[in-house]
Design a protein around this motif. Sequence first.
Motif, PDB file in Angstrom:
ATOM      1  N   ARG A   1     -11.262  -3.806  -6.991  1.00 32.90           N
ATOM      2  CA  ARG A   1     -10.070  -4.261  -7.697  1.00 32.90           C
ATOM      3  C   ARG A   1      -8.982  -3.193  -7.669  1.00 32.90           C
ATOM      4  NH1 ARG A   1      -9.424  -5.300 -14.148  1.00 32.90           N
ATOM      5  NH2 ARG A   1      -9.541  -3.037 -14.038  1.00 32.90           N
ATOM      6  N   LEU A   2      -7.770  -3.626  -7.277  1.00 28.96           N
ATOM      7  CA  LEU A   2      -6.585  -2.795  -7.332  1.00 28.96           C
ATOM      8  C   LEU A   2      -5.587  -3.467  -8.275  1.00 28.96           C
ATOM      9  CD1 LEU A   2      -6.136  -1.989  -3.535  1.00 28.96           C
ATOM     10  CD2 LEU A   2      -7.197  -0.529  -5.272  1.00 28.96           C
ATOM     11  N   ARG A   3      -4.916  -2.656  -9.086  1.00 27.75           N
ATOM     12  CA  ARG A   3      -4.046  -3.211 -10.122  1.00 27.75           C
ATOM     13  C   ARG A   3      -2.629  -2.647  -9.968  1.00 27.75           C
ATOM     14  NH1 ARG A   3      -4.929  -5.698 -15.099  1.00 27.75           N
ATOM     15  NH2 ARG A   3      -3.357  -5.319 -16.708  1.00 27.75           N
ATOM     16  N   LEU A   4      -1.649  -3.568  -9.949  1.00 22.54           N
ATOM     17  CA  LEU A   4      -0.238  -3.211  -9.913  1.00 22.54           C
ATOM     18  C   LEU A   4       0.430  -3.702 -11.181  1.00 22.54           C
ATOM     19  CD1 LEU A   4       0.665  -4.208  -6.237  1.00 22.54           C
ATOM     20  CD2 LEU A   4      -0.001  -1.955  -7.085  1.00 22.54           C
ATOM     21  N   ALA A   5       1.215  -2.830 -11.812  1.00 20.57           N
ATOM     22  CA  ALA A   5       1.909  -3.193 -13.046  1.00 20.57           C
ATOM     23  C   ALA A   5       3.410  -3.089 -12.845  1.00 20.57           C
ATOM     24  CB  ALA A   5       1.461  -2.283 -14.186  1.00 20.57           C
ATOM     25  N   ASP A   6       4.148  -3.730 -13.747  1.00 20.99           N
ATOM     26  CA  ASP A   6       5.612  -3.710 -13.718  1.00 20.99           C
ATOM     27  C   ASP A   6       6.132  -4.090 -12.336  1.00 20.99           C
ATOM     28  OD1 ASP A   6       8.139  -3.443 -14.770  1.00 20.99           O
ATOM     29  OD2 ASP A   6       8.251  -1.282 -14.396  1.00 20.99           O
ATOM     30  N   VAL A   7       5.629  -5.202 -11.824  1.00 23.35           N
ATOM     31  CA  VAL A   7       5.991  -5.652 -10.489  1.00 23.35           C
ATOM     32  C   VAL A   7       7.315  -6.421 -10.540  1.00 23.35           C
ATOM     33  CG1 VAL A   7       5.325  -7.074  -8.522  1.00 23.35           C
ATOM     34  CG2 VAL A   7       3.584  -5.798  -9.794  1.00 23.35           C
TER      35      VAL A   7
ATOM     36  N   ALA B   1       8.463  -3.951  -5.517  1.00 23.39           N
ATOM     37  CA  ALA B   1       8.358  -2.613  -6.091  1.00 23.39           C
ATOM     38  C   ALA B   1       7.420  -2.696  -7.287  1.00 23.39           C
ATOM     39  CB  ALA B   1       9.723  -2.080  -6.513  1.00 23.39           C
ATOM     40  N   ALA B   2       6.497  -1.722  -7.397  1.00 22.27           N
ATOM     41  CA  ALA B   2       5.485  -1.811  -8.447  1.00 22.27           C
ATOM     42  C   ALA B   2       4.937  -0.431  -8.784  1.00 22.27           C
ATOM     43  CB  ALA B   2       4.340  -2.725  -8.008  1.00 22.27           C
ATOM     44  N   VAL B   3       4.239  -0.376  -9.904  1.00 22.53           N
ATOM     45  CA  VAL B   3       3.493   0.807 -10.328  1.00 22.53           C
ATOM     46  C   VAL B   3       2.036   0.594  -9.966  1.00 22.53           C
ATOM     47  CG1 VAL B   3       2.754   2.234 -12.281  1.00 22.53           C
ATOM     48  CG2 VAL B   3       5.084   1.318 -12.204  1.00 22.53           C
ATOM     49  N   PHE B   4       1.468   1.508  -9.178  1.00 24.13           N
ATOM     50  CA  PHE B   4       0.064   1.434  -8.795  1.00 24.13           C
ATOM     51  C   PHE B   4      -0.769   2.115  -9.887  1.00 24.13           C
ATOM     52  CE2 PHE B   4      -3.781   3.027  -6.798  1.00 24.13           C
ATOM     53  CZ  PHE B   4      -4.202   1.954  -6.032  1.00 24.13           C
TER      54      PHE B   4
ATOM     55  N   ASP C   1      -0.842   7.242 -12.358  1.00 23.89           N
ATOM     56  CA  ASP C   1      -0.164   6.097 -11.746  1.00 23.89           C
ATOM     57  C   ASP C   1       0.766   6.569 -10.637  1.00 23.89           C
ATOM     58  OD1 ASP C   1      -1.447   4.576 -13.628  1.00 23.89           O
ATOM     59  OD2 ASP C   1       0.278   4.470 -14.985  1.00 23.89           O
ATOM     60  N   GLY C   2       0.936   5.723  -9.637  1.00 21.72           N
ATOM     61  CA  GLY C   2       1.844   6.015  -8.536  1.00 21.72           C
ATOM     62  C   GLY C   2       2.842   4.894  -8.352  1.00 21.72           C
ATOM     63  N   ARG C   3       3.655   5.015  -7.297  1.00 20.36           N
ATOM     64  CA  ARG C   3       4.670   4.013  -7.007  1.00 20.36           C
ATOM     65  C   ARG C   3       4.407   3.409  -5.638  1.00 20.36           C
ATOM     66  NH1 ARG C   3       7.404   2.506 -11.346  1.00 20.36           N
ATOM     67  NH2 ARG C   3       8.765   1.488  -9.824  1.00 20.36           N
TER      68      ARG C   3
ATOM     69  N   ALA D   1       4.524   4.524  -0.326  1.00 23.64           N
ATOM     70  CA  ALA D   1       3.711   4.802  -1.503  1.00 23.64           C
ATOM     71  C   ALA D   1       3.825   6.275  -1.850  1.00 23.64           C
ATOM     72  CB  ALA D   1       2.255   4.437  -1.254  1.00 23.64           C
ATOM     73  N   GLN D   2       3.838   6.568  -3.134  1.00 21.55           N
ATOM     74  CA  GLN D   2       3.969   7.953  -3.583  1.00 21.55           C
ATOM     75  C   GLN D   2       3.080   8.177  -4.805  1.00 21.55           C
ATOM     76  OE1 GLN D   2       7.943   9.112  -4.614  1.00 21.55           O
ATOM     77  NE2 GLN D   2       7.462  11.301  -4.658  1.00 21.55           N
ATOM     78  N   GLY D   3       2.270   9.237  -4.731  1.00 21.81           N
ATOM     79  CA  GLY D   3       1.450   9.646  -5.872  1.00 21.81           C
ATOM     80  C   GLY D   3       0.342   8.680  -6.220  1.00 21.81           C
ATOM     81  N   LEU D   4      -0.240   7.988  -5.223  1.00 23.30           N
ATOM     82  CA  LEU D   4      -1.329   7.056  -5.515  1.00 23.30           C
ATOM     83  C   LEU D   4      -2.613   7.815  -5.833  1.00 23.30           C
ATOM     84  CD1 LEU D   4      -0.834   4.293  -2.802  1.00 23.30           C
ATOM     85  CD2 LEU D   4       0.356   4.630  -4.980  1.00 23.30           C
TER      86      LEU D   4
END
Length: 343
Positions: free
Chosen positions: A173-179, A200-203, A209-211, A231-234
């Motif tokens: 499971r991978l979760r993206l928030a604030d999509v 665009a989302a928060v990983f 958390d990353g972008r 992707a940055q900071g995953l």
Amino acid sequence: MPLPALSRRWTIALGVVAAALLALLVAVQLALRRLPALVSDALGPRASVGTIEAGWRGVVVRDLAIAADPGRWPAAQELRAERVVVVPAWSSLWGGPWRVARLEVEGGYLSMLRTRDGRLQVVPSLAGTGRSAPRSAAAAAAGPRVRLDAIRLRGVTLELFDASVGAPGRPHRLRLADVNADVGPLALPALDERMKVDIAAVFKGVQRDGRLAVSGELTPSTRDAQLAIRAQGLDLVALQPYLMRRGEGGVERGTLDLRVDARASQQQLHAPGHLVLQGLELGSGEGLLATFGGVPRQAVLAAMSRDGRIELDFTLEGRLDDPKFSLNELFAARFAVGLAEKL
């Protein structure tokens, strides 16, 4: 022309205009009354709706939820939304394919499934893939068509269940928030139109958390695509199934920056990319392979100790219609080769 005759003509003309406006008003009111039923029919039998408000600008659906087919979907719900705005193309209300000018989703949740062969499924009850008996491509194309000109997601949470990695029956499971996403047009159920994608989302990671951002164009039915992935900071802890081989242990800490420019045409993929690992810390324990991505662990740790980062380039290439093609295996192999060359 005598004044009385002119006056009569103006009176007749105004009467005709008034009658036309009255007929148009009645037609629009009848169309508005039909909209809630059309929305309910389009969502399917597993959908539940709090309220539906029909107005001149379209339909506002509140507290919408589409339950998943038990045993056939990894999440309890396919879709949940606090507020959905449906702006129809008025001409489609009187016959022919149903066309939606704009679909907006605010708040809520969307689940997606990546099957073991790499295919992505989204809201299968609407796309015709979630029924008790699978339908052929020809049957899906022959079914009722719904065209969504534009889809907008704001503040949505996405969960991707990836059955191509992890244990059988337990997709990763991978979760993206604030999509925030703009997609369209989307032709259901055939998915045979080229659509623009801007996401665009928060990983969400285990430790941080990353972008993530994806933009470009995609035709789902043919897999033709031109996508830019940034992707940055995953969090590497959440991504380790894509980087490590079985038996190599785990990642305790680290981040990943990624840049991929993917192009797929006539089932041929070409995707050059650049990857950066930072702050990598590997797990340890008995029975673990002394490697990371197929490279000796000590060499990886030694490289990280110099400046705390490893950068490498890679290229993903292959035939998407090849039954032996696996994006996961291809990425892991190119990562291993690039890592070995770098070290």
